[in-house]
Design an enzyme around this catalytic site. Structure first.
Site, short mmCIF file in Angstrom:
data_model
loop_
_atom_site.label_atom_id
_atom_site.label_comp_id
_atom_site.label_asym_id
_atom_site.label_seq_id
_atom_site.Cartn_x
_atom_site.Cartn_y
_atom_site.Cartn_z
N ARG A 187 0.65 -1.35 -0.03
CA ARG A 187 -0.04 0.03 -0.08
C ARG A 187 0.80 1.32 0.01
O ARG A 187 0.36 2.34 0.32
CB ARG A 187 -0.88 0.04 1.27
CG ARG A 187 -0.01 -0.10 2.41
CD ARG A 187 -1.03 0.22 3.48
NE ARG A 187 -0.50 -0.24 4.88
CZ ARG A 187 -0.92 0.06 5.99
NH1 ARG A 187 -1.97 0.87 6.09
NH2 ARG A 187 -0.42 -0.34 7.19
N ASP A 204 10.53 -7.21 8.12
CA ASP A 204 10.29 -6.51 6.95
C ASP A 204 10.10 -5.07 7.57
O ASP A 204 9.99 -4.06 6.72
CB ASP A 204 8.94 -7.08 6.42
CG ASP A 204 8.08 -7.16 7.46
OD1 ASP A 204 8.22 -8.15 8.18
OD2 ASP A 204 6.90 -6.73 7.16
N ASN A 205 10.25 -4.84 8.75
CA ASN A 205 10.02 -3.53 9.34
C ASN A 205 11.37 -2.97 9.82
O ASN A 205 11.37 -2.11 10.51
CB ASN A 205 8.79 -3.41 10.42
CG ASN A 205 7.71 -3.72 9.83
OD1 ASN A 205 7.26 -3.48 8.74
ND2 ASN A 205 6.68 -4.14 10.62
N ASP A 256 8.47 1.99 9.87
CA ASP A 256 7.49 1.44 9.68
C ASP A 256 6.50 1.25 11.20
O ASP A 256 6.68 0.29 11.78
CB ASP A 256 7.52 -0.29 9.18
CG ASP A 256 6.85 -0.18 7.69
OD1 ASP A 256 6.47 0.78 7.47
OD2 ASP A 256 7.02 -1.07 7.21
#
Ligand code: AMP
Ligand code: MG
Length: 487
Positions: free
Chosen positions: A93, A252-253, A262
């Site tokens: 997104r 992934d953050n 994030d």
């Protein structure tokens, strides 16, 4: 100062090609409007802060318009989520609109979060709601002001676009700035999909652009990994020293640059609580406040695994071994400064630990305790703070040790002590209830509270006239707000 159409682009990540990201256009929001902008972040792009109020600003960052030189891309990555490997994630997104360089020659990624569906949206709608966009904006800029490395936020754009979460909400976009949006999970993606050529290309890209000094070392990739370990140790030491709980430390953050990245259900501690879990979906407390320290190492090990094609396992293990001692050194250094100490003694660590235990048992406000401790001499301050503790005998014993330690530290005037301590102990932090108040007003169309809160938090160490209400413990309703993962 530049006008909006004068930004200069150099899209280095986009040039890596389709194995790394996919071209996707932003999906515009209905009736985009400025909620809040950060003048300090505008300055990073040499932008005149006044342009934030122009209609074209909301159109650009609300997905309606694009610079001719922008190349919007959704990046592919993967990562370990709550300890388990997810083979494919990616920008579901958010879009990297392009890389802009400023007059000082620094490159900044423009990343638009909430920009619509991408090939990586999985079950999601590609949107972000106003509430979470405001939280990310406030946190990035507040962390930066505290001296904690973080991605930055240029603005939040609100809209009339309906977005469904637990209830109907409204879509928003936040424009995030960072020197890079590459995560640990980028390296994991190419490692686990067995694409060594692309992985090497990625590693070269990161090395050349973000760790050029490591080129000079005999083993550049190892030097780069060591630097990443060091930066993470320092960043997490700052989180712990200032009571920041990230909430979703999935790989992934985690930024390859060692910056806070994030933002989901993050929180700053109100009362000191080592076991605090800010994410109500984190049932096992994997990312609880005190677990952030070992999880930092766990995440670095996951990155190390993905780097095994380039670096020997022994060398990786040795570099990982640097993490804890470095973390401890940074943490202790910060806590000494928070206590007003300028020298180091062997017993400083137990002094800090005993204090935290007492604070934990009595539910003492973490931020205000240190601020008040610096208001006056050590003797006067501890006498005043004593009332906040339940275990009075325990606190008195600690206070005696502290006063003796301060006396050994040096002979300072009350004024010198206050100045030194107030420079490291914030008066204002982003308490969940303050964010909640600002969000409630913004959801009903009044953005003044978000703007005021952002302003106050941009100078967290400076007492600001008329802003006493931002330096209070939370009211009962605001004490244990549950922050959901939905955003
Ligand atoms: P996060 O929890 O925000 O770090 O997101 C984890 C993954 O889910 C990332 O790949 C996101 O891009 C994706 N994601 C989160 N929310 C959405 C959404 N509303 N639509 C599409 N993808 C999303
Ligand atoms: Mg994420």
């Amino acid at each position: 100062m530049k006008a909006l159409d004068e930004l200069t682009f150099d899209n280095r990540f986009a040039r890596l090609g389709d194995a790394f990201s996919t071209h996707v256009l932003p999906e515009p929001l209905d009736a985009p409007r400025l909620v809040v902008a950060s003048d300090a972040a505008m300055a990073l792009l040499d932008l005149d802060p006044a342009v934030a109020e122009t209609p074209v600003f909301a159109e650009l960052f609300g997905g309606h318009k694009l610079w001719a030189e922008a190349e919007p891309r959704a990046m592919v990555y993967s990562g370990h989520q709550f300890g388990g490997y997810t083979p494919q994630l990616g920008d579901g997104r958010g879009l990297l609109l392009g890389e802009v360089y400023n007059q000082a020659g620094e490159h900044w990624d423009l990343h638009l979060k909430g920009a619509g569906m991408t090939p990586y949206s999985r079950m999601g709608d590609g949107r972000a709601v106003l509430r979470s966009s405001i939280r990310e904006f406030l946190a990035s800029e507040a962390l930066y002001a505290l001296g904690i490395p973080s991605s930055r936020a240029l603005c939040v754009i609100g809209s009339d676009t309906p977005v469904w979460r637990e209830k109907q909400e409204r879509g928003a976009m936040v424009l995030r700035l960072a020197h890079s949006h590459i995560r640990f999970g980028h390296f994991e993606y190419f490692y686990y999909t067995k694409k060594p050529e692309q992985q090497a290309e990625l590693a070269e890209h990161v090395l050349n652009l973000h760790y050029p000094e490591c080129r000079e070392q005999p083993e550049p990739y190892l030097a780069m990994f060591r630097e990443i370990v060091e930066r993470n140790a320092e960043m997490i030491a700052k989180w712990q020293a200032y009571g920041f709980c990230h909430g979703v430390m999935n790989t992934d953050n985690m930024s390859i640059l060692g910056i806070t990245f994030d933002f989901g259900p993050f929180a700053f501690l109100d009362d000191f609580d080592a076991h605090f879990i800010c994410n109500h979906s984190d049932h096992e407390g994997r990312y609880s406040f005190s677990n952030q320290v070992p999880i930092g190492q766990w995440n670095l090990s996951a990155l190390a695994q993905a780097l095994t094609p380039f670096i020997s396992v022994d060398a990786l293990k040795e570099a990982l071994g640097l993490y804890l001692p470095l973390y401890q050194a940074h943490y202790l250094d910060l806590m000494r400064r928070r206590l007003g100490l300028t020298t180091a003694e062997d017993d400083d660590q137990p002094l800090v630990e005993r204090l935290l235990k007492l604070m934990q048992n009595s539910g003492v406000d973490y931020t205000l305790f240190f601020r008040r401790l610096g208001d006056e001499s050590a003797a006067l301050a501890v006498a005043r703070l004593r009332d906040d503790f339940v275990d009075l005998a325990g606190f008195d014993a600690w206070a005696e040790q502290y006063k003796a330690r301060v006396a050994r530290d040096g002979d300072y005037s009350e004024e010198q002590r206050r100045e030194r301590m107030h420079a490291v102990n914030p008066l204002y932090i982003l308490r969940n209830y303050l964010a909640q108040n600002a969000i409630a007003a913004a959801e009903s169309g009044d953005y003044s509270e978000v703007r005021r809160l952002h302003e106050v938090l941009s100078k967290p160490f400076e007492e600001q006239a008329g802003m006493e209400q931002y330096a209070q413990r939370p009211p009962d309703w605001g004490k244990h707000l549950e922050i959901s993962c939905s955003s």
